[in-house]
Scaffold this motif. Structure first.
Motif, PDB file in Angstrom:
ATOM      1  N   VAL A   1       0.859  -1.198   0.000  1.00 26.68           N
ATOM      2  CA  VAL A   1       0.000   0.000   0.000  1.00 26.68           C
ATOM      3  C   VAL A   1       0.889   1.240   0.000  1.00 26.68           C
ATOM      4  CG1 VAL A   1      -1.797   1.287   1.211  1.00 26.68           C
ATOM      5  CG2 VAL A   1      -1.823  -1.230   1.220  1.00 26.68           C
ATOM      6  N   CYS A   2       0.637   2.113  -0.978  1.00 27.14           N
ATOM      7  CA  CYS A   2       1.327   3.412  -1.048  1.00 27.14           C
ATOM      8  C   CYS A   2       0.360   4.476  -0.490  1.00 27.14           C
ATOM      9  CB  CYS A   2       1.713   3.699  -2.513  1.00 27.14           C
ATOM     10  SG  CYS A   2       2.243   5.395  -2.806  1.00 27.14           S
ATOM     11  N   PHE A   3       0.852   5.321   0.457  1.00 29.66           N
ATOM     12  CA  PHE A   3      -0.062   6.331   1.059  1.00 29.66           C
ATOM     13  C   PHE A   3       0.692   7.653   1.227  1.00 29.66           C
ATOM     14  CE2 PHE A   3       2.188   4.517   4.582  1.00 29.66           C
ATOM     15  CZ  PHE A   3       2.428   5.583   5.445  1.00 29.66           C
ATOM     16  N   PHE A   4      -0.097   8.744   1.159  1.00 25.83           N
ATOM     17  CA  PHE A   4       0.375  10.117   1.424  1.00 25.83           C
ATOM     18  C   PHE A   4      -0.717  10.863   2.206  1.00 25.83           C
ATOM     19  CE2 PHE A   4       3.062   9.080  -2.202  1.00 25.83           C
ATOM     20  CZ  PHE A   4       4.274   9.629  -1.838  1.00 25.83           C
ATOM     21  N   ARG A   5      -0.276  11.768   3.069  1.00 28.71           N
ATOM     22  CA  ARG A   5      -1.211  12.633   3.829  1.00 28.71           C
ATOM     23  C   ARG A   5      -1.185  14.006   3.177  1.00 28.71           C
ATOM     24  NH1 ARG A   5      -5.548  11.839   7.081  1.00 28.71           N
ATOM     25  NH2 ARG A   5      -5.895  13.661   8.451  1.00 28.71           N
ATOM     26  N   CYS A   6      -2.380  14.421   2.670  1.00 27.22           N
ATOM     27  CA  CYS A   6      -2.432  15.677   1.926  1.00 27.22           C
ATOM     28  C   CYS A   6      -3.739  16.394   2.282  1.00 27.22           C
ATOM     29  CB  CYS A   6      -2.339  15.415   0.419  1.00 27.22           C
ATOM     30  SG  CYS A   6      -2.438  16.880  -0.601  1.00 27.22           S
ATOM     31  N   ALA A   7      -3.618  17.646   2.788  1.00 30.50           N
ATOM     32  CA  ALA A   7      -4.798  18.489   3.105  1.00 30.50           C
ATOM     33  C   ALA A   7      -5.767  17.733   3.988  1.00 30.50           C
ATOM     34  CB  ALA A   7      -5.471  18.967   1.837  1.00 30.50           C
ATOM     35  N   ARG A   8      -5.181  17.151   5.060  1.00 28.77           N
ATOM     36  CA  ARG A   8      -5.959  16.433   6.062  1.00 28.77           C
ATOM     37  C   ARG A   8      -6.693  15.211   5.485  1.00 28.77           C
ATOM     38  NH1 ARG A   8      -7.104  21.722   6.997  1.00 28.77           N
ATOM     39  NH2 ARG A   8      -9.253  21.528   6.240  1.00 28.77           N
ATOM     40  N   ARG A   9      -6.231  14.761   4.326  1.00 26.24           N
ATOM     41  CA  ARG A   9      -6.798  13.550   3.733  1.00 26.24           C
ATOM     42  C   ARG A   9      -5.667  12.536   3.492  1.00 26.24           C
ATOM     43  NH1 ARG A   9      -8.428  14.555  -1.419  1.00 26.24           N
ATOM     44  NH2 ARG A   9      -9.503  12.551  -1.470  1.00 26.24           N
ATOM     45  N   THR A  10      -6.022  11.247   3.556  1.00 22.90           N
ATOM     46  CA  THR A  10      -5.030  10.186   3.299  1.00 22.90           C
ATOM     47  C   THR A  10      -5.268   9.620   1.888  1.00 22.90           C
ATOM     48  OG1 THR A  10      -4.919   9.604   5.631  1.00 22.90           O
ATOM     49  CG2 THR A  10      -4.130   7.954   4.037  1.00 22.90           C
ATOM     50  N   LEU A  11      -4.221   9.751   1.071  1.00 18.81           N
ATOM     51  CA  LEU A  11      -4.294   9.222  -0.289  1.00 18.81           C
ATOM     52  C   LEU A  11      -3.625   7.827  -0.320  1.00 18.81           C
ATOM     53  CD1 LEU A  11      -3.192  12.456  -2.167  1.00 18.81           C
ATOM     54  CD2 LEU A  11      -5.511  11.750  -1.567  1.00 18.81           C
ATOM     55  N   GLN A  12      -4.289   6.854  -0.922  1.00 20.29           N
ATOM     56  CA  GLN A  12      -3.758   5.471  -0.968  1.00 20.29           C
ATOM     57  C   GLN A  12      -3.800   4.901  -2.397  1.00 20.29           C
ATOM     58  OE1 GLN A  12      -5.912   2.958   1.679  1.00 20.29           O
ATOM     59  NE2 GLN A  12      -4.878   3.710   3.529  1.00 20.29           N
ATOM     60  N   ALA A  13      -2.833   4.001  -2.617  1.00 18.63           N
ATOM     61  CA  ALA A  13      -2.801   3.216  -3.860  1.00 18.63           C
ATOM     62  C   ALA A  13      -2.310   1.809  -3.527  1.00 18.63           C
ATOM     63  CB  ALA A  13      -1.889   3.851  -4.906  1.00 18.63           C
ATOM     64  N   ARG A  14      -3.072   0.817  -3.915  1.00 20.31           N
ATOM     65  CA  ARG A  14      -2.718  -0.577  -3.612  1.00 20.31           C
ATOM     66  C   ARG A  14      -2.115  -1.260  -4.862  1.00 20.31           C
ATOM     67  NH1 ARG A  14      -4.516  -2.941   0.967  1.00 20.31           N
ATOM     68  NH2 ARG A  14      -5.917  -1.707   2.263  1.00 20.31           N
ATOM     69  N   GLY A  15      -1.125  -2.073  -4.615  1.00 17.68           N
ATOM     70  CA  GLY A  15      -0.503  -2.862  -5.680  1.00 17.68           C
ATOM     71  C   GLY A  15      -0.696  -4.356  -5.451  1.00 17.68           C
ATOM     72  N   LEU A  16      -0.257  -5.138  -6.387  1.00 14.32           N
ATOM     73  CA  LEU A  16      -0.365  -6.604  -6.286  1.00 14.32           C
ATOM     74  C   LEU A  16       0.940  -7.207  -6.793  1.00 14.32           C
ATOM     75  CD1 LEU A  16      -1.976  -9.176  -5.709  1.00 14.32           C
ATOM     76  CD2 LEU A  16      -2.844  -9.058  -8.063  1.00 14.32           C
ATOM     77  N   ILE A  17       1.599  -7.942  -5.896  1.00 18.97           N
ATOM     78  CA  ILE A  17       2.854  -8.619  -6.253  1.00 18.97           C
ATOM     79  C   ILE A  17       2.625 -10.123  -6.108  1.00 18.97           C
ATOM     80  CG2 ILE A  17       5.296  -8.905  -5.743  1.00 18.97           C
ATOM     81  CD1 ILE A  17       5.309  -6.114  -4.591  1.00 18.97           C
TER      82      ILE A  17
END
Length: 922
Positions: free
Chosen positions: A98-114
């Motif tokens: 899971v890739c995540f960033f905190r931006c403008a009080r929101r959590t942005l996520q992106a999931r991958g599959l290996i």
């Protein structure tokens, strides 16, 4: 107070507009969505491998960010809006980072599959049975542990290179690993020695990777087939101590026979068999030998083992001891008149018999006594012994010979009183006497003392004949005998008593006799060859007595034969068959007149002309012996009457012969020309062929190959090769005639190229093809004023380079030969659309109108009248030629007409081909 000025209002209004636009832009920026991205989003990595993941965002200033995963990390690189991290030793079948960033009080996520994959490094085929019976099933099991994902895995079971079963595991869960493939296979004979293996294939090509394959180590299958029947054992039921007997063990339906093991034993003694293979059959042979310790009942065992099974057979064998009997004579050699005792004995339990007289009880000897005489010399005594073993009667015997000593005896059978020997071949002279010991024999002639060489091989001559005294002597006494020797020899015929050649004269009386020499005196008989009757007494000679006679002399020692040639001579005579009265000579045959005359000795014959053109001329005759001693007859021989005279030493004879002349057929160029010409359409007639000969020959002509059909008039199909055959009774003559058919010309084709439009300055070609024989001469008629016209070497093609309007009009092609003329016309229509060029403004319109007026003036000025001109004259003149005299207006050319002109007409009607060429202004 005074209100704001209108300019101020306008300024404020503009400021508000600017601020509104700015606020609108800030609002749009504030509403733009932010995201997080993970690359690669989906990855396939080999188990234990490594992978870099890139985690990024479009947030201008993210507060914090990271990458959540349970996998091991090796290194990390960062930026303001990105993060790169290397994952190592990836072993989980499937994981989701899971890739995540905190931006403008929101959590942005992106999931991958290996996901991981593992190559089929271990491919295992379960061991096969050591031996597998044919016709029974066995199991093939293949294991590929750890390889995956299973959904991309395919397993194949193979027999050698042949695929037995193939299975793909598509549809299995992505996390599934490893696979097992099991199959039941029926064992066959041909599977013996075959290698079985398993192949695993991991196909990752849909994921951008390759195809990974591996195979197990091959395992060899050994199959066998063993008959349910036991082996067949061939062995003696009885075996004598010290003897050797063959035994054999046979088993059929055995596969593979070469792998079978054989155990062959007599009792506890193992034999060493020789194995012979015949297809699926096995034959084991050995020699069984028994000793005294094995005497009694024993078992012969044969055991055949193949694979995990065996077949066995046992037979009972009785071992026995039976020595040969003992035969003794108290005196093997004794004088005549003395008593001899003979004894026959054998082992215990055996019953003996001496010369047919059995002993009283088994185990006791048998005896015989006799007073020796001459007849007992070389007498044989027989001792038989009988022994019963296991219900079977066995026998053995022995013999001995008695020698009796006595004085010599000369019997007529061994030394006859009268000897008769043939002369010539070598003989062994024998006079043998009986006696023991063997006596010596001596034969001597009393009158001359000559001695016969008895027992030696030597030639017999007439000098040995006479009476001899023969004496036989040994230690027991002597014997004397007189012998008479006669020497016989075969008959002989010599030239004095029986000559080889005899000549008789027809009409006289003679006697045929031959005298022969021989002992005993021979008898002589003569027989004519081919007949069985013997010639005897006086003969009245006729011609039929001539020939060969076989005289044969015969006695007891043989015969001799001799051929006697008898010649009967007589005067000459003519026969109609051998010397005909009428003879026809065939001209050119080289034939000679054959006039054979009967007579002994052979008469001489001569034929001379007696009247007419043949008077005084000599007629050549054929040699009676077919030898070419007389030359061939000349090409000219005078017919007429000839007188033939035949003469020998016994007289002469005359005959008249009439000679006539005939000849075989003959054709040449004068009577049958080899090349003849017909005209198409003429009345059909035969070939002009005749032949010379006597009698007059008959001439027939036929076409070679395809027969000529019957038609009233000549057609082109009649052309070809004909064979004419002239025949009479003396032979044939053939001649080959070539017939050519000529015909009037026809213009078969008149065409133009190219078929489409031609711009000014373009080229076009007219092609004219004519059919005619002999070939036609081609000529053209072009429109008047047509310039720059070219013709091919045979005038069949007319070409124009740089076409102009003057080349439009009618062209005529005519073909001419010795049989007529034919013409055909084609019209070239010169026309073309005007090209308008639009130019903007009034100047362009004016220029276009001016150009149109100039072009119309040019077309009107070049119009000319219709006419006919010679093409070559038009080319050489500077005058413009107009082929279409209609004049051609600005709207295009006139219509075109075409037609043909036959021989003798000035112009054919319209309605032929039309060819239009458009010339477009540049």
């Amino acid at each position: 107070m005074p209100g704001p000025s209108p300019g101020l209002y306008r300024a404020l209004l503009g400021l508000w507009a600017v601020l509104g636009l700015g606020l609108f832009g800030l609002s749009a920026v504030a509403q733009e969505p932010f995201w997080a991205d993970l690359q690669p989003r989906v990855a396939l990595v080999e188990r234990g491998g490594s992978l870099w993941l890139n985690c990024s965002t479009n947030c201008p200033r993210p507060e914090r960010g990271g990458l959540e995963t349970s996998l091991r990390r090796n290194g990390t690189q960062r930026g303001l809006r990105w993060l790169a991290r290397q994952l190592v030793d990836i072993r989980e079948p499937e994981t989701q980072p899971v890739c995540f960033f905190r931006c403008a009080r929101r959590t942005l996520q992106a999931r991958g599959l290996i996901r991981t994959f593992q190559r089929p490094d271990r491919v295992e085929l379960v061991p096969l049975p050591a031996w597998q019976p044919v016709g029974e099933n066995f199991t093939l099991s293949c294991r590929v542990p750890g390889a995956g994902p299973r959904g991309s895995l395919t397993l194949t079971l193979l027999r050698g290179a042949q695929e037995l079963i193939r299975r793909s595991f598509s549809g299995e869960p992505p996390r599934a690993r490893g696979a097992v493939l099991t199959a039941t296979v029926l064992a066959r004979r041909e599977d013996h020695g075959a290698n079985f293996s398993c192949r695993a294939e991991l196909d990752l090509r849909p994921h951008g990777l390759g195809l990974f394959s591996n195979s197990s180590a091959p395992r060899e299958l050994r199959t066998f087939a063993l008959s349910p029947d036991p082996p067949r054992l061939a062995a003696p039921r009885l075996l004598e101590v010290g003897s050797e007997r063959p035994v054999s063990c046979t088993l059929d339906e055995l596969f593979p026979a070469s792998e079978a093991g054989v155990y062959l034993a007599l009792g506890d003694h193992m034999l060493s068999p020789d194995i012979t293979l015949e297809g699926d059959a096995l034959v084991a042979t050995a020699t069984a030998t028994a000793n005294a310790e094995q005497e009694g009942a024993r078992q012969l065992v044969c055991n055949v083992t193949l694979g995990s099974e065996s077949r066995e057979t046992r037979e009972n064998v009785t071992v026995y001891s039976f020595p040969a009997p003992l035969l003794t004579l108290n005196e093997p050699s004794t004088p005549e008149g003395k008593v001899v005792t003979v004894t026959c004995a054998a082992g215990a339990g055996a019953l003996v018999t001496l010369d047919g007289i059995p002993a009283v009880v088994p185990g006791q000897p048998a005896q015989l006594q006799l007073n020796a005489t001459e007849d007992d010399d070389k007498r044989s005594f027989f001792c038989d012994a009988i022994l019963e073993v296991d219900g079977e009667t066995l026998s053995k015997n022995k013999s001995a010979e008695l020698r009796v000593l006595y004085a010599p005896r000369l019997d007529d059978s061994e030394c006859p009183r009268s000897w008769t020997w043939p002369e010539g071949p070598e003989q062994t002279l024998r006079c043998e006497a009986r006696g023991n010991p063997a006596p010596s024999v001596h034969c001597e002639r009393p009158d001359s003392g000559a001695v016969l060489a008895l027992g030696l091989l030597g030639p017999v001559t007439r000098a040995l004949a006479g009476t001899y005294r023969c004496t036989a002597v040994n230690v027991q006494g002597e014997a004397v005998k007189e012998v008479t020797l006669t020497v016989e020899y075969a008959p002989s015929l010599d030239s004095m008593g029986c000559p080889e050649h005899i000549t008789w004269l027809e009409g006289t009386e003679v006697l045929l006799s031959c005298v022969a020499h021989g002992v005993p005196p021979p008898s002589v008989s003569c027989v004519r060859s081919g007949e069985a009757e013997v010639v005897e007494g006086l003969l009245h000679v006729v011609r039929e007595h001539a020939g060969t006679y076989r005289c044969e002399a015969t006695n007891a020692r043989g015969s001799v034969a001799k051929n006697v040639a008898v010649t009967v001579e007589y005067g000459p005579s003519f026969e109609e068959l051998s010397c005909p009265s009428n003879w026809t000579w065939v001209e050119g045959s080289g034939q000679l007149f054959s006039c054979e005359v009967d007579g002994k000795p052979e008469p001489s014959v001569e034929c001379i002309g007696s009247e007419g053109t043949s008077e005084g001329m000599l007629l050549p005759l054929a040699s009676p012996d077919s030898s070419p001693r007389v030359p061939s007859i000349a090409s000219e021989l005078a017919p007429g009457i000839y007188i033939c005279n035949a003469t020998n030493r016994h007289g002469s004879m005359v005959k008249t012969v009439a000679v006539s002349m005939e000849s075989p057929p003959q054709m040449d160029e004068s009577t049958c020309p080899s090349h003849q010409t017909w005209l198409e359409g003429a009345e059909a007639a035969g070939l002009a062929c005749a032949a010379r000969g006597r009698p007059a020959p008959q001439v027939r002509c036929s076409r070679e190959g395809v027969p000529r059909p019957q038609r009233p008039r000549v057609s082109r199909e009649d052309a070809g090769t004909y064979r004419c055959l002239a025949t009479n009774m003396h032979g044939t003559d053939a001649r080959t005639v070539t017939v050519g058919v000529e015909y009037r010309p026809v213009v078969a084709e008149l065409a133009a190229s190219p078929p489409g439009g031609v711009r000014p300055g373009g080229n076009f070609t007219l092609t004219c093809r004519a059919e005619a024989w002999p070939p036609a001469q081609i000529s053209w008629r072009a429109p008047p004023g047509a310039l720059n016209i070219g013709l091919s070497s045979n005038n069949s093609t007319l070409s124009v380079a740089g076409a102009m309007g003057s080349h439009g009009g009618e062209y005529e092609c005519s073909a001419t030969n010795a049989h007529g003329r034919h013409a055909r016309r084609i019209t070239v229509r010169v026309a073309g659309p005007w090209l308008w060029v639009a130019v903007g403004g009034a100047a362009g319109g004016a220029a276009l109108l001016a150009a149109g007026a100039g072009l119309a003036f040019y077309v009107q000025s070049t119009a000319c009248k219709k006419g006919e001109y010679n093409v070559q004259e038009a080319e050489s003149s500077g005058e413009a030629v107009c082929l279409n005299g209609a004049g051609g207006g600005t709207g295009g050319g006139t219509g075109a007409e075409g037609g043909t002109e036959a021989a003798g007409t000035a112009e054919a009607q319209a309605g032929g081909e039309v060819f239009a060429i458009q010339l477009t202004s540049a």
